[in-house]
Scaffold this motif. Structure first.
Motif, short mmCIF file in Angstrom:
data_model
loop_
_atom_site.label_atom_id
_atom_site.label_comp_id
_atom_site.label_asym_id
_atom_site.label_seq_id
_atom_site.Cartn_x
_atom_site.Cartn_y
_atom_site.Cartn_z
N HIS A 126 -24.47 50.48 68.96
CA HIS A 126 -23.25 50.79 69.72
C HIS A 126 -22.04 50.08 69.14
CE1 HIS A 126 -24.45 53.29 73.18
NE2 HIS A 126 -25.63 52.74 73.03
N ASN A 127 -22.27 48.96 68.45
CA ASN A 127 -21.20 48.25 67.76
C ASN A 127 -21.03 48.76 66.33
OD1 ASN A 127 -20.57 46.62 69.98
ND2 ASN A 127 -22.17 45.16 69.44
N GLU A 128 -21.73 49.88 66.04
CA GLU A 128 -21.64 50.61 64.77
C GLU A 128 -22.20 49.84 63.58
OE1 GLU A 128 -18.32 53.40 64.28
OE2 GLU A 128 -17.44 52.52 66.08
N HIS A 129 -23.26 49.04 63.84
CA HIS A 129 -24.02 48.42 62.77
C HIS A 129 -25.18 49.33 62.39
CE1 HIS A 129 -21.96 44.60 63.03
NE2 HIS A 129 -22.20 44.53 64.32
N THR A 130 -25.58 49.30 61.12
CA THR A 130 -26.81 49.99 60.72
C THR A 130 -27.99 49.08 61.04
OG1 THR A 130 -26.65 49.10 58.46
CG2 THR A 130 -25.69 51.27 58.87
N VAL A 131 -29.05 49.68 61.59
CA VAL A 131 -30.22 48.92 62.02
C VAL A 131 -31.49 49.62 61.53
CG1 VAL A 131 -31.48 47.96 64.01
CG2 VAL A 131 -28.97 48.17 64.10
N VAL A 163 -29.52 46.87 54.90
CA VAL A 163 -29.22 47.30 56.27
C VAL A 163 -28.60 46.13 57.03
CG1 VAL A 163 -31.50 46.69 57.22
CG2 VAL A 163 -30.16 48.54 58.27
N ASP A 164 -27.62 46.43 57.88
CA ASP A 164 -26.91 45.36 58.59
C ASP A 164 -27.86 44.45 59.38
OD1 ASP A 164 -24.52 46.33 57.65
OD2 ASP A 164 -24.02 47.43 59.49
#
Length: 255
Positions: A126-131, A163-164
């Motif tokens: 939702h905070n636009e990180h890749t997971v 990946v973040d």
């Protein structure tokens, strides 16, 4: 108001939703007192939010969560669990790209580790990180299979390294192949001081050192994980049992 030719232009500029929504707002008599500029900006804001929602849905889908509906808002805080709403809110709002500190989530089986890890991961999306979420046994199996394709193997290592936020669940619950352990070391070494990893496990760093096949690499791997990390120790509470007891206490429960 707009012709078919206009809509072709909007499609070329990829602003079809803005134009369509703007036209709807202009035609709505409830907006008669609003200026065209105000209605246009409203349409733009709605289009941006729609795009953001689509990006978030895609990030959650690509992450591979077993519980994609998990949310920090639904985490339970019974006495003795070792976490608080304030602490979990911080994780939900955390900027993972800006802070490479790892997170260790430790508890015996039934402690709700997977749900909590998924909730934190979904919040990161939702905070636009890749997971990327994976179980350790699944990751090890995929790494071993990928070794048969040199390019595919390197591509996989690069993806997991970049990946973040990488989430590894059931960490070292079962034994690990030496080749997979070597790849794990490479991934964590590439992420060290650069990007964070969440480790979800029933055991702690002392056991991990003993469980990894190469003791020299084990010391280095565990050192990278444990010495730059925060820890959520969820205690001995069995959340599965607690949820089952709560379900039995509800009206209409039967078995």
């Amino acid at each position: 108001m707009f012709t078919s030719v206009d809509h072709e232009k909007f499609r070329a500029l990829r602003i079809t939703h803005v134009a369509t929504r703007f036209e709807e707002l202009i035609k709505d008599e409830a907006n008669d007192d609003a200026t065209p500029e105000e209605l246009f900006l409203t349409a733009v804001d709605e289009a941006l939010e729609l795009r953001r929602s689509s990006r978030i849905e895609k990030l959650i889908r690509q992450a591979g969560f077993p519980l994609p509906e998990a949310t920090v808002a639904e985490i339970a805080y019974p006495p003795g669990r070792g976490i608080t709403p304030v602490r979990m809110k911080r994780y939900a709002n955390h900027d993972w790209r800006a802070d490479p500190t790892n997170l260790l989530i430790i508890s015996p089986t039934g402690g709700g580790k997977t749900y909590l890890a998924c909730a934190v991961g979904v919040a990161a999306c939702h905070n636009e990180h890749t997971v990327h979420y994976t179980r350790m046994d699944e990751l090890a199996r995929r790494l071993v299979i990928a070794r048969g394709d040199g390019i595919g193997h390197q591509t996989m290592l690069n993806k997991l390294s970049d990946v973040d936020l990488l989430i590894i669940d059931d960490f070292l619950t079962v034994g690990i192949d030496p080749n997979a352990a070597s790849d794990l070391f490479s991934i964590l070494a590439n992420r060290d001081h650069r990007l964070p990893t969440i480790i979800v496990s029933q055991s702690g760093p002392a056991y991990w050192v003993e469980a990894l096949p190469d003791k020299v690499a084990a010391d280095s791997t565990v050192n990278r994980l444990a010495n730059q990390s925060r820890t959520l120790n969820l205690g001995e509470i069995d959340m599965r049992r607690l949820r089952n007891q709560e379900a039995k206490a509800t009206t209409g429960y039967w078995e």
